[in-house]
Every structure is written in structure tokens, then in C-alpha cells.
Design a protein around this motif. Sequence first.
Motif, PDB file in Angstrom:
ATOM      1  N   ALA A 106      42.094 -11.686 -30.432  1.00  0.00           N
ATOM      2  CA  ALA A 106      42.763 -11.429 -29.155  1.00  0.00           C
ATOM      3  C   ALA A 106      41.886 -11.861 -27.985  1.00  0.00           C
ATOM      4  N   VAL A 107      40.586 -11.559 -28.067  1.00  0.00           N
ATOM      5  CA  VAL A 107      39.655 -11.992 -27.010  1.00  0.00           C
ATOM      6  C   VAL A 107      39.557 -13.516 -26.973  1.00  0.00           C
ATOM      7  N   TYR A 108      39.552 -14.136 -28.139  1.00  0.00           N
ATOM      8  CA  TYR A 108      39.507 -15.594 -28.216  1.00  0.00           C
ATOM      9  C   TYR A 108      40.721 -16.216 -27.538  1.00  0.00           C
ATOM     10  N   LEU A 109      41.917 -15.686 -27.789  1.00  0.00           N
ATOM     11  CA  LEU A 109      43.123 -16.209 -27.151  1.00  0.00           C
ATOM     12  C   LEU A 109      43.079 -16.024 -25.644  1.00  0.00           C
ATOM     13  N   SER A 110      42.631 -14.866 -25.211  1.00  0.00           N
ATOM     14  CA  SER A 110      42.551 -14.610 -23.769  1.00  0.00           C
ATOM     15  C   SER A 110      41.566 -15.555 -23.093  1.00  0.00           C
ATOM     16  N   THR A 111      40.422 -15.754 -23.723  1.00  0.00           N
ATOM     17  CA  THR A 111      39.415 -16.656 -23.154  1.00  0.00           C
ATOM     18  C   THR A 111      39.910 -18.091 -23.125  1.00  0.00           C
ATOM     19  N   TYR A 112      40.546 -18.519 -24.214  1.00  0.00           N
ATOM     20  CA  TYR A 112      41.074 -19.881 -24.266  1.00  0.00           C
ATOM     21  C   TYR A 112      42.160 -20.090 -23.213  1.00  0.00           C
ATOM     22  N   HIS A 113      43.020 -19.102 -23.034  1.00  0.00           N
ATOM     23  CA  HIS A 113      44.081 -19.200 -22.031  1.00  0.00           C
ATOM     24  C   HIS A 113      43.506 -19.294 -20.621  1.00  0.00           C
ATOM     25  N   TRP A 118      42.880 -21.897 -15.936  1.00  0.00           N
ATOM     26  CA  TRP A 118      42.176 -21.316 -14.795  1.00  0.00           C
ATOM     27  C   TRP A 118      43.030 -20.194 -14.198  1.00  0.00           C
ATOM     28  N   PHE A 119      43.484 -19.334 -15.051  1.00  0.00           N
ATOM     29  CA  PHE A 119      44.555 -18.409 -14.693  1.00  0.00           C
ATOM     30  C   PHE A 119      44.148 -17.454 -13.580  1.00  0.00           C
ATOM     31  N   GLU A 124      50.069 -16.766  -7.548  1.00  0.00           N
ATOM     32  CA  GLU A 124      51.124 -16.285  -8.439  1.00  0.00           C
ATOM     33  C   GLU A 124      52.100 -17.397  -8.810  1.00  0.00           C
ATOM     34  N   LEU A 125      52.463 -18.250  -7.860  1.00  0.00           N
ATOM     35  CA  LEU A 125      53.392 -19.330  -8.145  1.00  0.00           C
ATOM     36  C   LEU A 125      52.814 -20.295  -9.170  1.00  0.00           C
ATOM     37  N   GLU A 126      51.538 -20.629  -9.035  1.00  0.00           N
ATOM     38  CA  GLU A 126      50.912 -21.552  -9.982  1.00  0.00           C
ATOM     39  C   GLU A 126      50.776 -20.932 -11.367  1.00  0.00           C
ATOM     40  N   ARG A 127      50.573 -19.619 -11.432  1.00  0.00           N
ATOM     41  CA  ARG A 127      50.518 -18.953 -12.731  1.00  0.00           C
ATOM     42  C   ARG A 127      51.877 -19.001 -13.423  1.00  0.00           C
ATOM     43  N   GLU A 128      52.931 -18.758 -12.651  1.00  0.00           N
ATOM     44  CA  GLU A 128      54.268 -18.707 -13.241  1.00  0.00           C
ATOM     45  C   GLU A 128      54.732 -20.079 -13.725  1.00  0.00           C
ATOM     46  N   ILE A 129      54.216 -21.143 -13.120  1.00  0.00           N
ATOM     47  CA  ILE A 129      54.603 -22.482 -13.551  1.00  0.00           C
ATOM     48  C   ILE A 129      54.091 -22.775 -14.964  1.00  0.00           C
ATOM     49  N   THR A 130      53.037 -22.070 -15.393  1.00  0.00           N
ATOM     50  CA  THR A 130      52.534 -22.282 -16.750  1.00  0.00           C
ATOM     51  C   THR A 130      53.531 -21.832 -17.809  1.00  0.00           C
ATOM     52  N   PHE A 131      54.494 -20.985 -17.439  1.00  0.00           N
ATOM     53  CA  PHE A 131      55.565 -20.602 -18.365  1.00  0.00           C
ATOM     54  C   PHE A 131      56.656 -21.656 -18.277  1.00  0.00           C
ATOM     55  N   GLN A 132      56.949 -22.294 -19.382  1.00  0.00           N
ATOM     56  CA  GLN A 132      57.901 -23.398 -19.396  1.00  0.00           C
ATOM     57  C   GLN A 132      59.112 -23.041 -20.257  1.00  0.00           C
ATOM     58  N   THR A 497      32.803 -24.950 -28.533  1.00  0.00           N
ATOM     59  CA  THR A 497      32.976 -26.039 -27.563  1.00  0.00           C
ATOM     60  C   THR A 497      34.324 -25.946 -26.874  1.00  0.00           C
ATOM     61  N   GLU A 498      35.339 -25.585 -27.638  1.00  0.00           N
ATOM     62  CA  GLU A 498      36.691 -25.430 -27.083  1.00  0.00           C
ATOM     63  C   GLU A 498      36.724 -24.339 -26.034  1.00  0.00           C
ATOM     64  N   LEU A 499      35.994 -23.247 -26.268  1.00  0.00           N
ATOM     65  CA  LEU A 499      35.976 -22.146 -25.306  1.00  0.00           C
ATOM     66  C   LEU A 499      35.095 -22.437 -24.102  1.00  0.00           C
ATOM     67  N   SER A 500      34.107 -23.287 -24.273  1.00  0.00           N
ATOM     68  CA  SER A 500      33.196 -23.586 -23.162  1.00  0.00           C
ATOM     69  C   SER A 500      33.742 -24.658 -22.226  1.00  0.00           C
ATOM     70  N   GLU A 501      34.673 -25.500 -22.718  1.00  0.00           N
ATOM     71  CA  GLU A 501      35.224 -26.552 -21.878  1.00  0.00           C
ATOM     72  C   GLU A 501      36.199 -25.967 -20.849  1.00  0.00           C
ATOM     73  N   LEU A 502      36.087 -26.459 -19.633  1.00  0.00           N
ATOM     74  CA  LEU A 502      36.996 -26.055 -18.568  1.00  0.00           C
ATOM     75  C   LEU A 502      38.096 -27.100 -18.449  1.00  0.00           C
ATOM     76  N   GLN A 503      39.253 -26.791 -18.986  1.00  0.00           N
ATOM     77  CA  GLN A 503      40.381 -27.702 -18.872  1.00  0.00           C
ATOM     78  C   GLN A 503      41.064 -27.491 -17.521  1.00  0.00           C
ATOM     79  N   GLU A 504      41.893 -28.440 -17.151  1.00  0.00           N
ATOM     80  CA  GLU A 504      42.557 -28.353 -15.850  1.00  0.00           C
ATOM     81  C   GLU A 504      44.054 -28.558 -16.026  1.00  0.00           C
ATOM     82  N   PHE A 505      44.802 -27.529 -15.641  1.00  0.00           N
ATOM     83  CA  PHE A 505      46.253 -27.624 -15.638  1.00  0.00           C
ATOM     84  C   PHE A 505      46.698 -27.457 -14.189  1.00  0.00           C
ATOM     85  N   TYR A 506      47.094 -28.560 -13.584  1.00  0.00           N
ATOM     86  CA  TYR A 506      47.506 -28.513 -12.191  1.00  0.00           C
ATOM     87  C   TYR A 506      48.710 -29.414 -12.021  1.00  0.00           C
ATOM     88  N   ASP A 507      49.773 -28.830 -11.484  1.00  0.00           N
ATOM     89  CA  ASP A 507      51.033 -29.540 -11.326  1.00  0.00           C
ATOM     90  C   ASP A 507      51.483 -29.406  -9.865  1.00  0.00           C
TER      91      ASP A 507
END
Length: 669
Positions: A106-113, A118-119, A124-132, A497-507
Motif C-alpha cells: 500500500a505504501v509502495y502504491l501511494s509513493t509511486y502515485h 506529483w499529486f 484540485e483541478l489538476e488532480r482530478e484530471i488524472t482520473f480518466q 529506481t521506479e520510486l526514486s524517479e520523478l515522472q511528470e504528468f502535465y496536461d
Amino acid sequence: MRERSRPRGRREAGDGRSAGGAASPRRERRGAPAAGDGRRPAMEEGAADLRQRKKQNCTESDKMAPEERNKENSKLGRSPKYMLIQRFAKLFFGCLAAVTSGMMYAVYLSTYHERKFWFSSRQELEREITFQGDSAIYYSFYKELLKAPSFERGVYELTHNNKTVSLKTINAVQQMTLYPELIASVLYQASGSEEVIEPVYFYIGIVFGLQGIYVTALFVTSWVMSGTWLAGMLTVAWFIINRTDTTRIDYSIPSRENWALPYFACQVAALTGYLKKNLNCSAEKFCYLLVSASTYTFMMMWEYSHYLLFVQAVSLFLLDSFSLAQTEKVHEVYKIYLFSLFLGYLLQFENSALLVSPLLSLVAALMFSKCLQMNMKKGTFLSRLLKVMYIYLVLTITVTVNFLLKMFVPHKENEHLLKFIEVKLGLNTTKTKYLWTPYVCMLAAFGVCSPELWMTLFKWLRLKAVHPILLALILSMAVPTIIGFSLWKEFLPRIMTELSELQEFYDPDTVELMTWIKRQAPVAAVFAGSPQLMGVIKLCTGWMVSSLPLYNDDDLLKRNENIYQIYSKRSAEDIYKILTSYKANFLIIEDSICNEVGPVRGCRVKDLLDIANGHVVCEEGDSYAYSKYGRFCHEIKMNYSPYVNYFTRVYWNRSYFVYKINTVISFQS
């Protein structure tokens, strides 16, 4: 001669002793058949007494089993207290490992998310856009429940909802299975979390917590099957490594299966324990209650759950038919199915889909066939014939009952559901099988860690060099340990490595579109576009839409198909008539769909529309397109007649073009 006569004298002396008193048992058995003087009934009574004594001895042996084990342990130098401490330590460390695995996942999923979106640093609007797609729809109703003046009022507005889809009043709780959102909103308000945590974090936190329970349940199931919690550790490792095939939590958090499958995993774990032999009374009652609660909860959380339970019921039926499970326990599980279906039917607004479910027909057939078997006299020819034809009888009755139910119970026959379920179950793919892959991991770990399976293999190979039991115990410990170290060495660095990388989701384009709608569009406006985008608009703005990304309603499916015509080769007049029939005020064209360049031609949205409309003809491997109109999504951007007569562009950016649908048509030359 003397040596030979001595044994003979002893036998004679023995015979003399038996002759002086009661006859010897050997002489009685030899003389009884020849006597024929009424001793046979006495022998039958004696045999009956012998069987009764055997049953009593079996029960007494079961009761005395702990004492006998204690004597054996004392002979081996192990006291009962030592064995009790050993069992407690095994149970304690196994439970600790299971709970720790679930919490860490559960902690792994939260950290990965958090790293992916960058939740915490977004608005709030940018967070809600992540739900598709459909995820956006589910979360939007959760928001509406929290905004309602009371919980009762919020539920009423959802069950009589006319503010989501134009020209349509829907029971959103029933049609979209919104029971998870009802539970989440009640917990959020009842726990006083308004001042502690934001609604979105509370919502996704529950889902991630359920995924932790999912992993813990898989751990326990593998542990119960193999007898060692090393199998549970191996199951968890394989589950996380194959995360893309075991779960869709990465990109679809509010999906129904993410809420439901953890309860199914708990049901499987409890069912595995319940079906085990030599289970003490307290553990059996606990497993039975857990099976009952998790079965009903699973059925309430997901509209397709009864299909999965049907597969489980078929498996139990086969186990019972081949005497691999206790019949009484299997039929207790059938009763749980019936109770869950009945209660689900009542609480899901008399959901007729549960009445015509194959699960109900199968369980009814199994119960009826069992009654026939019990009422037949044992040993008769008809009874033996019924046992041979038992499987055929069950299948025949199942099909008959299901056919009769569909005749007399009013329901909507959705033929597309079978194809949709096929996609959900992953039956037509070779890898996205998130329903089956977790249990494949569990069975693989059981096969590696179970001493019984190793022993069976060695007996089959007729291994004589080393004792099979000793070798099986050694390999059941050594092999999983080696596999675990190899997985730790290879995959742990990847996960870190997957958890340490900072991915970017920006729309930014979607954010700009939603901002424009909230600021510029009329409150009573109705938007039309792709169903996935309509779900995001409903969540982020609250405006009414013409369609939704749902696939269990014929009317919504027809709407989606009609509105998708904006990407086909149809005339402006045809598209205008379609949109105005749904009272749409604004049309949104997505460049990503209109200019889609997919890797496989023929599977894009516009390709499917051309084939459905007959605008593409395939002959001898070549495709020929013919239509006197160009593709609507391209032609409307040209701003020439007749498109400008029906539509007026009011907003655009790099990804979206918004057109107002004219109420008064002005034809220009």
C-alpha cells in the motif's frame, strides 16, 4: 523328529485349552458356514457392533490425537509446551509477514502515485484530471455526495439523477454500482476527516489500503495451501513484479474491480481454509463467517462479480464430483451464494440481472440434484445410474432453469455484455489478465514451496537414492529461498529506481479547457464529445453531458456510437441532427482522435466508423474508401459553408476545438 513334534504338541495343547472352554476363533470361523443353524444373523449383528465400535474408536482416536501426539513428542524429546511455543512462533511470524507485506505494498502504491503525478503539489483541478474515463464518473459522484446537505439527500439525488446526462433520468447507484462511493462518503463524514485530510486523499487512501488487503489475502491463501509462509512471500514478490498484469491501479484508481477484487481475494483465502480437512471448530466458524461476508460484499461492489463467482461455483462442483472436497462444506458455500444473491437482489433495487445470473441457475441445479441423490435408496441401480449421470444432470438443469428464468423474469438482454466480460477477464489476450495472474502467482508459489508436491514428484520418479520425505523438505525450503534471493537481486533495484524517479504528468490543454468551461459556458449548457472526455468534464466542471463512458446501458451505448460520428465521413447536416436530438449546445473535437496515427490500421476510432458506415470496402487485401463528404472533424476546421452555418467556433487550443451548435441556422454562400 522331536523338534518337529514339539510345535505340534503345543498346538494340541492350545487346542485342548480352547476345547476345554470356548472354541477358538479360527474353529468358529471354519465351522460357522457349515453349521447353518441360525448363526448368520448373529454374525451380522456382530459385524454391525464391530462397525459401531470402529466409529467410536475413530472419534475417540480423533479426541485422543493430541495426547498421542504429545506422547510422540515426549518420545522425541519435545515437550507439549515446546511444540505449542513453536506453533505460536510460526503463526506469529507468518501473520506479521502477511500484514507487513500488505502495508508495504500500500505504501509502495501511494509513493509511486505521488511520484508519477506529483499529486500533493498540484491544484484540485489538476488532480482530478488524472482520473480518466469511467474513473472520473465514479469520483464525481463521490464529490456530489460530500456536497449534499445530508447523506439521505445525496443518495436520493443519485437515485433520481437528471443532472448528468441530457434528456435522461438515471438511478446512478444501481446503474453504476456506486456502493463504494456511498461507503467512502459515510466513512469520511462519520470519522470527522473533513478537518484532517482532503476528500481525494481519503478516497485513494481507501483504495490503496484495499490493495494492501488484496496482497495480504494472497499471502494467506498461499500459506494455507502450502503450510509455509515462504510461499506467501514468493507470491507477493511475483505479484509486485508482474504488476502491469495483476492490477490496473496505476491508471484507473476508482474502477470497480479495484474496490471489489480485494474482497474476492479474502473470500478465496477464507474458502481455502474452510475446505481444509481436520479444521478445528473455531477456525471453521471464523472461515465460514468470513466467506459469507466477503462473498456478499464482493457481489455488491462489482456488477460483474456474479460471473466470477459462477466460475468459482463450477470449480467447487468439479471438486465435489471427484470427491476432492467435503460435500457438506461445498453445499454450505452454495447456500452462501444463494443468500448473497437474494440479499443483493433486494439491496440493489431489485436487480433482475442477479435473477437471470448463471450462478443462480447453477446453484439451484446443484441443490436440486443433491436432493434427488439423497432421496434415492443407496445401492439401487437408479442411484448408481444417477451418480454416473450427475454432471450431465446438473448441466441440463442449469440450462433449463436459466432459460425459464429469462422467460418469466423481465430483464434487458445485453448481448454486448458477454464480449465486454471477455475483455474484462482477459480471455482474448496473451498478457492487461489482472483477474487470473495473481492466482497464477499464488499457485506457482504453492507448487514450489509445498513438500507434498515435491514428495509426489519423487514417488512418481521412483527416487531411491535419497529418502523422498527428507529431500522434499529440503527442496521446499531451499528452492523458494534461492528464487527469492534471485528476485531480490534482479528486481529490487528496478523498483527502487521506479520510486526514486520523478515522472511528470502535465496536461495544460485539458486544464485550459476545463477552466474555460467553468468561466465562459452557461450553467445549463450540454456538452457533446468522446465519452472519455465527457467523464472528465462531468468531474471537473459539473456541467451536463450528452454521453458517458459506460457500457452496461443500451441507450448510452447508442448515444456513444452516434456522437462518435463527429469523427466519421458524414455531412454537416447529419451531425447537426444527431447533436440537436440530444439537446447538445457545445461540441468538442479532440485532435488526438481526429489525427490519430495508430500502430495498427483498422483499429482506430475513425477506421471503425468508416467500416461501420460502409465508407471503406476491402477487396483482395486492398481498401477502397468512398464518400462524397470529407471527414467531419477535418472539414469543420476549414470554416466554410455549410459547416459554419451549423457550428460556430468559440474556443480552441492545441488539443481541443470547441464549437457552439447554432440554434438558428443562417445559410451563407
